[in-house]
Design a protein around this motif. Structure first.
Motif, short mmCIF file in Angstrom:
data_model
loop_
_atom_site.label_atom_id
_atom_site.label_comp_id
_atom_site.label_asym_id
_atom_site.label_seq_id
_atom_site.Cartn_x
_atom_site.Cartn_y
_atom_site.Cartn_z
N PRO A 191 2.41 9.97 2.22
CA PRO A 191 1.95 8.80 2.99
C PRO A 191 0.47 8.84 3.35
CG PRO A 191 3.96 9.72 3.92
CD PRO A 191 3.53 10.66 2.85
N ILE A 192 -0.04 10.06 3.62
CA ILE A 192 -1.45 10.15 4.03
C ILE A 192 -2.35 9.73 2.88
CG2 ILE A 192 -3.27 11.80 4.67
CD1 ILE A 192 -1.03 13.21 6.33
N ASN A 193 -2.02 10.23 1.68
CA ASN A 193 -2.83 9.86 0.51
C ASN A 193 -2.69 8.36 0.22
OD1 ASN A 193 -3.53 12.51 0.31
ND2 ASN A 193 -2.06 12.99 -1.32
N ARG A 201 -6.58 2.09 2.25
CA ARG A 201 -7.78 1.71 3.00
C ARG A 201 -8.98 1.52 2.06
NH1 ARG A 201 -8.15 2.16 8.80
NH2 ARG A 201 -6.33 0.94 9.30
N TYR A 202 -9.09 2.38 1.07
CA TYR A 202 -10.16 2.27 0.08
C TYR A 202 -10.14 0.87 -0.57
CZ TYR A 202 -11.88 7.12 -0.52
OH TYR A 202 -12.50 8.33 -0.35
N MET A 204 -2.17 6.08 2.40
CA MET A 204 -2.91 5.32 3.41
C MET A 204 -4.41 5.34 3.14
SD MET A 204 -0.63 6.43 6.66
CE MET A 204 -1.41 5.53 8.00
N ILE A 205 -4.91 6.52 2.70
CA ILE A 205 -6.34 6.59 2.41
C ILE A 205 -6.69 5.66 1.24
CG2 ILE A 205 -8.24 8.08 1.63
CD1 ILE A 205 -6.90 10.38 3.13
#
Lengths: 573, 111
Positions: free
Chosen positions: A25-27, A33-34, A29-30
Motif C-alpha cells: 500500500p505504501i508504494n 501521489r506521483y 500511495m507514493i
C-alpha cells in the motif's frame, strides 16, 4: 469553436488512465501521489485483480506500472499473459522493481521500460511515463494506418513497404506477386447487402492469412475487392485459388446456401526484383484482367507476350514526343465515294494516322491509338492529324482546284480539353478553309459516356458549321432513338456490322433496317470496310449513300492520294 | 508518534523521502507509521525462525521496497543486505539481521 473547446477536444488533453499493480500500500500511495493531477489511476494489489481490471478497462488504459513480486501471480507471468493476448498486447507496461537482474526477463516478456525502487524523483518518473505513453500511442496510430480496418490485413502502402523489406532479407528467393479479385463483387453487395459483402471480404482475408501462414509471405487488401499476395514462388496456383475461394453458407444472413464466391487471379511468377514493387503488382493485375469475365479461366499468368506488349507500349510512349517533333506520323487518306448517282463520285476522304517509326518501321494504328487514348497522348496526335489534314485540303484547293473535305477523328479524350472548339476553329482559320472542309468523326461510345459535356461541345462545333459524323455506329449501344436528338450529320456504320451483314442474312436485314431508319430521319449513311463490287451494289440497294473501303482504294499517302484525285478528276472530265 | 527529527537522528535521509512525498511532511510521516506497522516485519521474523528462507526473502524483498522509498536508510541498508543474502540462499546470521531490524523498527515505533 472557442479556444476553450479547441484546447480540450484533443486526445492528449484527455486524462489518461494508468493501472498500478503493486501489493504494498505504501508504494501504491507514493506512486498514486506521483501521478495525481496528470493521470487517472486504477489500483490493483494482486495479479488476479489486475487481470480483471485489464479485461474490463483495456480500451481506456494508457499504461501499466507493474510490480514483480505480487502475492498470487508473479509479475513476469502477467507480462507474458498480456503479451500473448492480442487484445492486451498494445498495452505498454513499465516494470517497477528494485531487482535489476530481472530486467532481461522483463524485456523478453514485453516490458517496455523500468522504474527502479526506491523511486526516482517524481519529475523523472512522470517524464518517463509520458514518453512511453506517447510512443505507444504513436505506435497505435501507426497500427491503425497500416491496417485495413475491415479485414485487419495490411493496407497497400504498408504491404509494399513490407514486401520491399522481405526482398532485402531474401534477395535470392524466387517470389510471386499474386492479385486476387472477386468476380462481380458489386453485384454481391447489391443482392445481399453491404454487411454481407463485408463478411465475404473478411472471410477471404482469413483464408489469405491462413494461406500465407503456411506458404510464407504477406497479404493485403489493396482496394474494394482486390487482395495482393507476395509470397515465395508457388507451383500450383489452382490450389491457391481453391483455398481462397469462399463458400458462404446458410449461417450467412442474406444469401441462400451454396453461394460460392468466385475469384479471379493474376500471377506474376518469379518476379523481377529489379522492378518497382508497384510495377510487379501492376503486371499481376494485368494478368488478372486477362481472365475478367472468362467463364472457363480464372487464373491469368503474366507471360512473355504480355511482357513484349508492355515493352512495346513503353517504347512507343517514350518515342512519341520525338515522333511528333520529327513528323514520323504520316497522314494517309482513304477516299469515300458517293454512290447515289449512277457513277460513284469521290466526295471526301478519311485521314488516318500511320507511324513510320525509325527503328520499327510502320507501326499499326491498332497498336498505338488505343495506347495513346489510354494515356491521353492522343490529344497531341489528333491535333497533329487535324493540322496536317487541313494543310492537305488547302493544298488540293490550291494545286488541283478541288474542294475535298476530309474527316478526322476526334477522340473522347479530346473533349476533356476546354479549348477544343477554339483549336479546331483556329486550324480552319489558319488554312483559310470552310468549316465544311473538316468532317469530325466522333465515336458512338463518346456520346454515351459523359454525354452532357460532350454533346454540348458537339453542338458548339455543329453550330460553327463543322460536319459531324458518328463513327463506329453499331458497335456500342446503338441507341437509334437518340440519333434524332443528337447533332449528327452523317452516320458511319461500323466495319464489323458491314462484314457480318455479308455473311449472315439476319445481320444483313439488321443493317438494312438501320440504313432505312437513318434515311427516315434524313441522316446519310457511310459504309466502311467495303471490299467488293457486289457489296457496293448491295449497299446501294439498301440505300447506303457513301462507301469507303478497299473496293475503291486503300488508304494512301498524301502524294499518292493527290495523284488519285487527279485521275478521278480526269475521269470526271 | 514518529517525527521528522527522530528520523533524522536515527540516520534516515528524510529530505530524499520527503521529496518522494512531494515534501508533504504529514503524508510522509503517515507512510512511515504505516511502514513501521507493516506485517512484513512479523512475516520476516517468523520465516527466519522457521528457517524458511524463501518466505523470508519474499518478506524482506517487500520491506526493502517500502523502507527504501521512505529513505529510512539504516533500516533500508539492513533489509537490503539481508535480501541479497536470502536471494542467493546463502548461509548467514539471519536472526541477527531480524533482531537489528526489529530493534530499529521498535525504537521508531515507540516514539
Amino acid at each position: 469553436m472557442t479556444a476553450h473547446t479547441r484546447g480540450v477536444f484533443r486526445p492528449s488533453a484527455e486524462v489518461r488512465r494508468i493501472l498500478i499493480i503493486e501489493d504494498e500500500p505504501i508504494n501504491q500511495m507514493i506512486l498514486a501521489r506521483y501521478l495525481e493531477g496528470n493521470y487517472s489511476v486504477l489500483l490493483a494489489s494482486t495479479g488476479g485483480e489486475a487481470m480483471e481490471i485489464i479485461h474490463k478497462e483495456q480500451d481506456t488504459i494508457s499504461l501499466i506500472l507493474l510490480d514483480l513480486n505480487l502475492p498470487d501471480i508473479h509479475g513476469l507471468d502477467i507480462l507474458s499473459r498480456l503479451n500473448a493476448d492480442p487484445r492486451y498486447a498494445r498495452l505498454p507496461v513499465i516494470v517497477v522493481t528494485a531487482d535489476i537482474k530481472a530486467e532481461v526477463d522483463c524485456l523478453t516478456q514485453g516490458a517496455i521500460d523500468f522504474i527502479p525502487k526506491p523511486y526516482p524523483p517524481r519529475e523523472i518518473v512522470l517524464a518517463r511515463i509520458l514518453r512511453i505513453i506517447e510512443l505507444s500511442e504513436d505506435r497505435d496510430v501507426l497500427r491503425w494506418t497500416e491496417r485495413d480496418q475491415l479485414t485487419g490485413l495490411y493496407n497497400k502502402d504498408f504491404f509494399y513497404h513490407h514486401a520491399v523489406m522481405l526482398d532485402d532479407h531474401h534477395k535470392t528467393l524466387l517470389t510471386d506477386a499474386i492479385v486476387l479479385d472477386i468476380n462481380h463483387f458489386h453485384t454481391i453487395n447489391d443482392r445481399f447487402g453491404r454487411a454481407y459483402g463485408d463478411k465475404v471480404l473478411q472471410r477471404i482475408a482469413e483464408k489469405a492469412l491462413d494461406l500465407v501462414s503456411v506458404s510464407g509471405g504477406i497479404v493485403c487488401r489493396s482496394e474494394a475487392d482486390t487482395f495482393y499476395m507476395y509470397c515465395p514462388h508457388q507451383q500450383d496456383y489452382g490450389d491457391i485459388l481453391e483455398k481462397m475461394s469462399v463458400d458462404m453458407d446458410d449461417e450467412d444472413e442474406g444469401a441462400g446456401s451454396e453461394n460460392r464466391i468466385r475469384l479471379r487471379m493474376g500471377v506474376y511468377s518469379s518476379v523481377d526484383k529489379s522492378l518497382d514493387i508497384e510495377r510487379r503488382f501492376d503486371r499481376a493485375k494485368r494478368a488478372a484482367d486477362t481472365v475478367k469475365d472468362s467463364i472457363t479461366q480464372a487464373i491469368g499468368i503474366y507471360d512473355d507476350a504480355m511482357y513484349e506488349r508492355e515493352i512495346l507500349a513503353d517504347r512507343l510512349i517514350e518515342d512519341f514526343p520525338a515522333a511528333l517533333r520529327e513528323k514520323q506520323f504520316q497522314v494517309y487518306f482513304q477516299p469515300k465515294f458517293n454512290i447515289t448517282a449512277d457513277k460513284p463520285a469521290l466526295c471526301s476522304a478519311e485521314a488516318l494516322a500511320r507511324w513510320n517509326h525509325p527503328g520499327m518501321g510502320m507501326v499499326s494504328p491498332a497498336v498505338f491509338i488505343p495506347l495513346f487514348e489510354k494515356n491521353g497522348m492522343i490529344q497531341a496526335l489528333d491535333y497533329y492529324i487535324w493540322t496536317e489534314s487541313a494543310r492537305q485540303v488547302r493544298n488540293w484547293k490550291d494545286t488541283l482546284g478541288v474542294s475535298l473535305p476530309v474527316s478526322v477523328n476526334v477522340s473522347r479524350i479530346d473533349f476533356l480539353d476546354p479549348a477544343l472548339v477554339g483549336k479546331l476553329k483556329g486550324i480552319v482559320e489558319e488554312y483559310g478553309l470552310d468549316y465544311k472542309d473538316l468532317i469530325l468523326e466522333i465515336t458512338e461510345s463518346a456520346y454515351i459516356e459523359e454525354a452532357g459535356q460532350i454533346i454540348e461541345t458537339i453542338e458548339q462545333l455543329s453550330a460553327l458549321g463543322f460536319c459531324i459524323e458518328m463513327d463506329d455506329f453499331g458497335t456500342g449501344y446503338s441507341s437509334l432513338n437518340t440519333l434524332a436528338s443528337l447533332p449528327i450529320d452523317v452516320l458511319k456504320l461500323d466495319m464489323e456490322l458491314i462484314r457480318s451483314a455479308f455473311l449472315d442474312p439476319k445481320a444483313k436485314r439488321l443493317l438494312e433496317a438501320i440504313i432505312k431508319l437513318a434515311e427516315s430521319i434524313e441522316i446519310p449513311c457511310i459504309a466502311e470496310g467495303v471490299e467488293t463490287a457486289g457489296q457496293t451494289a448491295d449497299l446501294k440497294e439498301m440505300g447506303c449513300d457513301i462507301i469507303q473501303g478497299y473496293y475503291f482504294s486503300r488508304p494512301l499517302p498524301a502524294a499518292d492520294f493527290m495523284q488519285f484525285v487527279r485521275e478521278e478528276e480526269k475521269q470526271e472530265v | 508518534m514518529v517525527t521528522i527529527d527522530a528520523l533524522r537522528q536515527m540516520g534516515a535521509d528524510v529530505d530524499d523521502g520527503l521529496a518522494r512525498c512531494m515534501n508533504m511532511e504529514s503524508f510522509y510521516l503517515d507512510l512511515v507509521n504505516m511502514a513501521l506497522k507493516d506485517p512484513g516485519f512479523e512475516k520476516l521474523s517468523d520465516a527466519v525462525k522457521a528457517g524458511d528462507n524463501k518466505a523470508a526473502f519474499e518478506a524482506a524483498h517487500g520491506l526493502k521496497g517500502i523502507v527504501a522509498n521512505l529513505s529510512i536508510t539504516p533500516l533500508s541498508n539492513e533489509i537490503s543486505e539481508m535480501t541479497e543474502l536470502l536471494r542467493k540462499d546463502q548461509e548467514a546470521d539471519y536472526q541477527g539481521y531480524v533482531d537489528r531490524i526489529l530493534d530499529m523498527r521498535n525504537k521508531l515505533s515507540a516514539l
